[in-house]
Design a protein around this motif. Sequence first.
Motif, PDB file in Angstrom:
ATOM      1  N   VAL A   1      33.120  35.059  46.113  1.00 55.97           N
ATOM      2  CA  VAL A   1      31.452  35.247  45.412  1.00 55.97           C
ATOM      3  C   VAL A   1      31.496  34.911  43.963  1.00 55.97           C
ATOM      4  N   ALA A   2      30.706  34.126  43.821  1.00 52.61           N
ATOM      5  CA  ALA A   2      30.118  33.866  42.154  1.00 52.61           C
ATOM      6  C   ALA A   2      28.805  33.292  42.129  1.00 52.61           C
ATOM      7  N   CYS A   3      28.079  33.749  41.169  1.00 53.93           N
ATOM      8  CA  CYS A   3      26.695  33.118  40.824  1.00 53.93           C
ATOM      9  C   CYS A   3      25.701  33.355  42.080  1.00 53.93           C
ATOM     10  N   GLY A   4      26.015  34.257  42.683  1.00 56.51           N
ATOM     11  CA  GLY A   4      25.176  34.554  43.821  1.00 56.51           C
ATOM     12  C   GLY A   4      25.385  33.462  45.357  1.00 56.51           C
ATOM     13  N   GLN A   5      26.649  32.882  44.955  1.00 59.60           N
ATOM     14  CA  GLN A   5      27.236  32.007  46.304  1.00 59.60           C
ATOM     15  C   GLN A   5      28.409  32.539  46.643  1.00 59.60           C
ATOM     16  N   ARG A   6      28.762  32.185  48.270  1.00 59.59           N
ATOM     17  CA  ARG A   6      29.798  32.602  48.744  1.00 59.59           C
ATOM     18  C   ARG A   6      30.552  31.437  49.207  1.00 59.59           C
ATOM     19  N   TRP A   7      31.949  31.302  49.081  1.00 59.03           N
ATOM     20  CA  TRP A   7      32.691  30.279  49.709  1.00 59.03           C
ATOM     21  C   TRP A   7      33.665  31.013  50.657  1.00 59.03           C
ATOM     22  N   MET A   8      34.046  30.364  51.607  1.00 59.48           N
ATOM     23  CA  MET A   8      35.421  30.762  52.293  1.00 59.48           C
ATOM     24  C   MET A   8      36.135  29.681  52.877  1.00 59.48           C
ATOM     25  N   GLN A   9      37.475  30.021  52.661  1.00 61.52           N
ATOM     26  CA  GLN A   9      38.513  29.090  53.316  1.00 61.52           C
ATOM     27  C   GLN A   9      39.429  30.008  53.536  1.00 61.52           C
ATOM     28  N   GLU A  10      40.604  29.213  54.362  1.00 66.40           N
ATOM     29  CA  GLU A  10      41.778  30.031  55.187  1.00 66.40           C
ATOM     30  C   GLU A  10      43.295  29.222  54.472  1.00 66.40           C
ATOM     31  N   VAL A  11      44.113  30.152  54.392  1.00 69.85           N
ATOM     32  CA  VAL A  11      45.595  29.491  53.895  1.00 69.85           C
ATOM     33  C   VAL A  11      46.043  29.228  54.906  1.00 69.85           C
ATOM     34  N   ARG A  12      46.630  27.707  55.046  1.00 72.14           N
ATOM     35  CA  ARG A  12      47.441  27.401  56.079  1.00 72.14           C
ATOM     36  C   ARG A  12      48.532  26.515  55.843  1.00 72.14           C
ATOM     37  N   SER A  13      49.384  26.525  56.842  1.00 73.49           N
ATOM     38  CA  SER A  13      50.471  25.499  56.846  1.00 73.49           C
ATOM     39  C   SER A  13      50.260  24.218  57.929  1.00 73.49           C
ATOM     40  N   GLY A  14      50.588  23.020  57.448  1.00 78.44           N
ATOM     41  CA  GLY A  14      50.337  21.908  58.327  1.00 78.44           C
ATOM     42  C   GLY A  14      49.130  21.343  58.126  1.00 78.44           C
ATOM     43  N   SER A  15      48.468  20.690  59.112  1.00 82.65           N
ATOM     44  CA  SER A  15      47.183  19.876  59.088  1.00 82.65           C
ATOM     45  C   SER A  15      47.232  18.610  58.476  1.00 82.65           C
ATOM     46  N   SER A  16      46.062  17.830  58.618  1.00 87.93           N
ATOM     47  CA  SER A  16      45.869  16.325  58.166  1.00 87.93           C
ATOM     48  C   SER A  16      46.492  15.634  59.283  1.00 87.93           C
ATOM     49  N   TYR A  17      47.295  14.616  58.898  1.00 87.00           N
ATOM     50  CA  TYR A  17      48.282  13.951  59.890  1.00 87.00           C
ATOM     51  C   TYR A  17      49.737  14.329  59.440  1.00 87.00           C
ATOM     52  N   LEU A  18      50.504  15.321  60.271  1.00 89.60           N
ATOM     53  CA  LEU A  18      51.856  15.509  60.039  1.00 89.60           C
ATOM     54  C   LEU A  18      52.355  15.935  58.781  1.00 89.60           C
ATOM     55  N   SER A  19      51.308  16.538  58.060  1.00 92.90           N
ATOM     56  CA  SER A  19      51.472  16.935  56.607  1.00 92.90           C
ATOM     57  C   SER A  19      51.279  18.130  56.306  1.00 92.90           C
ATOM     58  N   ASN A  20      51.525  18.566  55.209  1.00 93.33           N
ATOM     59  CA  ASN A  20      51.270  19.833  54.439  1.00 93.33           C
ATOM     60  C   ASN A  20      50.540  19.896  53.158  1.00 93.33           C
ATOM     61  N   ASN A  21      49.543  20.484  52.992  1.00 93.35           N
ATOM     62  CA  ASN A  21      48.854  20.537  51.546  1.00 93.35           C
ATOM     63  C   ASN A  21      49.474  21.760  50.895  1.00 93.35           C
ATOM     64  N   ASP A  22      49.014  21.767  49.553  1.00 94.13           N
ATOM     65  CA  ASP A  22      49.321  22.563  48.588  1.00 94.13           C
ATOM     66  C   ASP A  22      48.482  23.959  49.119  1.00 94.13           C
ATOM     67  N   MET A  23      49.124  25.117  49.419  1.00 93.25           N
ATOM     68  CA  MET A  23      48.684  26.139  50.065  1.00 93.25           C
ATOM     69  C   MET A  23      47.956  26.960  49.079  1.00 93.25           C
ATOM     70  N   ARG A  24      47.790  26.670  47.879  1.00 96.44           N
ATOM     71  CA  ARG A  24      46.934  27.368  46.798  1.00 96.44           C
ATOM     72  C   ARG A  24      45.658  26.963  47.089  1.00 96.44           C
ATOM     73  N   LEU A  25      44.561  27.723  47.367  1.00 95.19           N
ATOM     74  CA  LEU A  25      43.263  27.660  47.634  1.00 95.19           C
ATOM     75  C   LEU A  25      42.413  26.943  46.180  1.00 95.19           C
ATOM     76  N   HIS A  26      41.816  25.812  46.686  1.00101.88           N
ATOM     77  CA  HIS A  26      40.883  25.410  45.545  1.00101.88           C
ATOM     78  C   HIS A  26      39.470  25.524  45.866  1.00101.88           C
ATOM     79  N   PHE A  27      38.700  26.168  45.016  1.00102.13           N
ATOM     80  CA  PHE A  27      37.252  26.449  45.003  1.00102.13           C
ATOM     81  C   PHE A  27      36.488  25.699  43.967  1.00102.13           C
ATOM     82  N   GLY A  28      35.591  24.619  44.399  1.00101.72           N
ATOM     83  CA  GLY A  28      35.006  24.063  43.178  1.00101.72           C
ATOM     84  C   GLY A  28      33.530  24.944  43.095  1.00101.72           C
ATOM     85  N   LEU A  29      33.038  25.301  41.924  1.00103.36           N
ATOM     86  CA  LEU A  29      32.066  26.349  41.629  1.00103.36           C
ATOM     87  C   LEU A  29      30.738  25.529  40.807  1.00103.36           C
ATOM     88  N   GLY A  30      30.794  24.227  40.667  1.00104.92           N
ATOM     89  CA  GLY A  30      29.515  23.544  40.401  1.00104.92           C
ATOM     90  C   GLY A  30      29.467  24.168  38.998  1.00104.92           C
TER      91      GLY A  30
END
Length: 591
Positions: A519-548
């Motif tokens: 929650v920031a500046c009256g807005q809400r963003w939701m994400q989930e931490v996950r392993s895997g995804s994309s195509y047979l790959s694994n992303n950085d599990m740290r969540l990245h939120f853009g805030l404008g």
Amino acid sequence: MREGGKLCGTLLLLVFCSMACAVAQRTATAAPSGHRARQPYPPGDAHPEPAWFADVAPEAGLKMLNVNGGVDSKKYIIETTGSGVAVFDYDRDGWPDIFVVNGQKLGEDTDTPGAPTSHLYHNNHDGTFTDVTKQAGLTGSGWGQGVCVGDYDNDGYDDLYVTYYGKNRLYHNERNGTFKDVSQKSGVAGDGKDWGTGCAFVDYDRDGKLDLIVANYVKFDLATIPKPGEGVMCIWKGTPVMCGPRGLPHSPNILYHNIGNGKFADVSQSSGILKTDGHYCFSISTLDYNNDGWPDVYIACDSTPSILYRNNKDGTFTDVAADAGVAYNEDGREQAGMGSTIGDYTGDGLEDIFKTNFSDDTSSLYKNDGDGTFTPSIDAAGLGFNTQYLGWGTMFADFDNDGRPDILIVNGHVYPEVDTAHLGSTYKEPRLLYWNAGNGTFKDLSKQCGPGCTTPASSRGLAVADFWNDGRVSAVVNNMSSHPMLLVNQAANKNHWLGVITRGTKSNRDGIGAQVTLVACGQRWMQEVRSGSSYLSNNDMRLHFGLGNCSHIDSVAVRWPSGLNETFRYPAAQSSADRFLTVVEGSGAPK
């Protein structure tokens, strides 16, 4: 009792201080508020917003050569599917490292000197990477396919699981920069007859230990499979091509339950996932689609309906893909699904699904309706075009930090013959960038997002990460018969951001499955931490939120896999954006 309590309290205080110091050390590398520190491959006003990608892999040191069968011709389907890529901080220095999966050639023995291997690249913090494959003990060869990451023994260091055509491998992180193959000992190597593709660590029973789900593709035997042109399934647009997957025997998926002490038990039968058969499966993306606090599993399948395993909360799953509206496209037709990604593209707090498919077809976008069903929305979102491309890895990611997740897709055909037979496609294809316009629609920026987008390649795996802790999401791509790409966004960007690291205590240590609401500046963003995804790959599990343009945060709420709901609030002195913060389970305020 009192003296024992004092001693326990003292020990707990020392542990807490140690954790705090470790967190401080890990987050100290993040750029300060304003994020205008010196950056590798810095952005500049000469490049148009929101994204202008440059491939910096050569100067960054990503020089391994992907090998997957023949280069100019593909006689068998095993030569066409390619391999994934993983991003994870294997040495816990606070900087994401890269693991690129590799294949081999037909008839090549895994013990052949000089046989291709996967490669581990250590992040040097300065825009370059060092190949540490040999030092890390990851020189094993084989026909590698997918990869996923998770701390399955909760020792604080992430481990690596790699799928193969043949036996799969679980590499335990020895916490000293090396890995040990524990596949057979742990019980997750498989029988060597399956063709493993996607995988994901997930705590499906919420006991605090990461379990493992593995997708399988086809039963493949060189001795019996027909050659190009030798059957109706071996001709495409009148041209003889490699055979499959239709016409080949399918291979069932596998679910391994973590029973502790480094061991797993195969619960595929008792869990009910074997009730769904006759599918050719690729990518796995975990999500809580019905928001009941229990992780579900979505699998993109080739030439067959996709799968959505609903978690029944009792150790079993039911495939509800058809009822939920995610098995087929808008016309009720099965597709050739390759990659998948999960994200809240409308900002309503619900997890949506995006899937890539074969050429001469659209991608798939399923909008979560919040009642356990989805609405196919590829046309409504303005994405029902670019059907000439064959999509593989894909990710929702906010590349310009405006608070709305965009979509990146990597492409490449499976038939080299499309170039010589002039079949309306090309073997090497560009990448696609769809910018989120904020009203449920996307804008195609593929032709104006720089050479990192437009330079043709036959790509497969894709993973995204903030490699230099400066708030810019970059992408690493695994290309067939070529070198990897490292795509850095060099467009000017003055928007703010926040990185969130989850640390479970009662839950699994990575916090995989945690749902994080910022929650920031009256807005809400939701994400989930996950392993895997994309195509047979694994992303950085740290969540990245853009805030404008929001430069501070108010709170972070976490629904942990254990069931704990808590809120972390940040007073003015601690509320600055443009940094990473770590949330530790049990240290927030109960929600």
